[in-house]
Design an enzyme around this catalytic site. Structure first.
Site, PDB file in Angstrom:
ATOM      1  CB  SER A  16      -1.985  -5.055  -4.440  1.00 43.88           C
ATOM      2  OG  SER A  16      -3.030  -5.864  -4.176  1.00 43.88           O
ATOM      3  CE1 TYR A  73      -3.622  -2.441   0.058  1.00 41.61           C
ATOM      4  CE2 TYR A  73      -2.313  -3.363   1.797  1.00 41.61           C
ATOM      5  CZ  TYR A  73      -3.498  -3.705   0.642  1.00 41.61           C
ATOM      6  OH  TYR A  73      -3.951  -4.660   0.703  1.00 41.61           O
ATOM      7  CG  ASN A 126      -9.721  -1.285  -3.094  1.00 39.00           C
ATOM      8  OD1 ASN A 126      -9.989  -2.605  -3.146  1.00 39.00           O
ATOM      9  ND2 ASN A 126      -8.579  -0.812  -2.780  1.00 39.00           N
ATOM     10  CG  HIS A 142      -7.989  -4.514  -6.542  1.00 40.45           C
ATOM     11  ND1 HIS A 142      -8.541  -5.105  -5.463  1.00 40.45           N
ATOM     12  CD2 HIS A 142      -8.526  -5.099  -7.443  1.00 40.45           C
ATOM     13  CE1 HIS A 142      -9.646  -5.783  -5.756  1.00 40.45           C
ATOM     14  NE2 HIS A 142      -9.461  -5.755  -7.092  1.00 40.45           N
TER      15      HIS A 142
HETATM   16  O1  DQA Z   1      -7.845  -5.277   1.316  1.00 40.65           O
HETATM   17  C1  DQA Z   1      -7.477  -5.580   0.249  1.00 40.65           C
HETATM   18  C2  DQA Z   1      -6.934  -4.465  -0.699  1.00 40.65           C
HETATM   19  C3  DQA Z   1      -6.800  -4.518  -2.222  1.00 40.65           C
HETATM   20  O2  DQA Z   1      -8.164  -4.631  -2.930  1.00 40.65           O
HETATM   21  C4  DQA Z   1      -5.929  -3.429  -2.998  1.00 40.65           C
HETATM   22  O3  DQA Z   1      -6.506  -2.502  -2.996  1.00 40.65           O
HETATM   23  O4  DQA Z   1      -4.788  -4.048  -3.456  1.00 40.65           O
HETATM   24  C5  DQA Z   1      -6.275  -6.119  -2.587  1.00 40.65           C
HETATM   25  C6  DQA Z   1      -7.363  -7.252  -1.861  1.00 40.65           C
HETATM   26  O5  DQA Z   1      -6.725  -8.519  -2.105  1.00 40.65           O
HETATM   27  C7  DQA Z   1      -6.983  -6.944  -0.282  1.00 40.65           C
HETATM   28  O6  DQA Z   1      -7.960  -7.895   0.325  1.00 40.65           O
END
Ligand code: DQA
Length: 174
Positions: free
Chosen positions: A114, A34, A86, A112
């Protein structure tokens, strides 16, 4: 400064941006995935500033609770032109949320921080392969660019809504 590629007469689209479970805790999440962003409030401020540049409005919502997300979608469905979500903790099993978005008949961008294909491959063995439920019915997907995924998704969605040959002003999803 307004975006030069949107004419001053372009529609001020109303977008909703939703952050799912665990995103309210953004400032305390794994920095490898993040980055250094300090909080959900900082993310929301970045997204708001970009919306202003594009001359669109955003209704932002974040919750750790799927029921609250469903209520938000139900109450905004007739008021917004498109969604950016998201799904976060709902990504692999959030069928109720996906259906609620689908029921709105509005374009939906999945985002997302990631690259979830790589992220999921790192957390589960291949025979338990995890996928996003949301991609099946999303209009588009932007991932792997941390907070900038939201900006890419917003830019694409706004230009798609502007393009009457594509989303038909938001009335039809493709
Ligand atoms: O909570 C999240 C964040 C996410 O959505 C991302 O923004 O990369 C990726 C998901 O796998 C994870 O559960």
């Amino acid at each position: 400064m307004p975006a030069p590629f949107r004419p001053p007469t372009a529609t001020t689209w109303r977008l909703a941006v939703i952050d799912g479970p665990n995103m309210p805790n953004l400032g305390n999440r794994d920095k490898k995935l993040y980055g250094e962003i300090a909080s959900l409030a900082d993310l929301q401020s970045l997204v708001r500033d970009f919306a202003e540049t594009l001359n669109v409005t955003v209704d932002q919502f974040a919750s750790n609770h799927e029921g609250e997300i469903l209520d938000f979608i139900h109450r905004t469905a007739s008021k917004v032109d498109g969604y950016i979500i998201n799904p976060a903790g709902l990504t692999t099993y959030g069928e109720a949320t996906r259906h609620a978005l689908d029921d709105t008949k509005k374009p939906v961008m999945e985002v997302h921080f990631s690259n979830t294909a790589r992220h999921f491959a790192g957390v589960v063995p291949p025979y338990l392969e995890q996928k996003s439920r949301f991609t099946y019915s999303a209009t588009g997907l932007v991932m792997g660019l941390r907070q900038y995924s939201y900006l890419g998704a917003m830019l694409g969605l706004v230009l798609a809504l502007d393009d009457e040959t594509f989303l038909d002003g938001g009335a039809v999803r493709h």
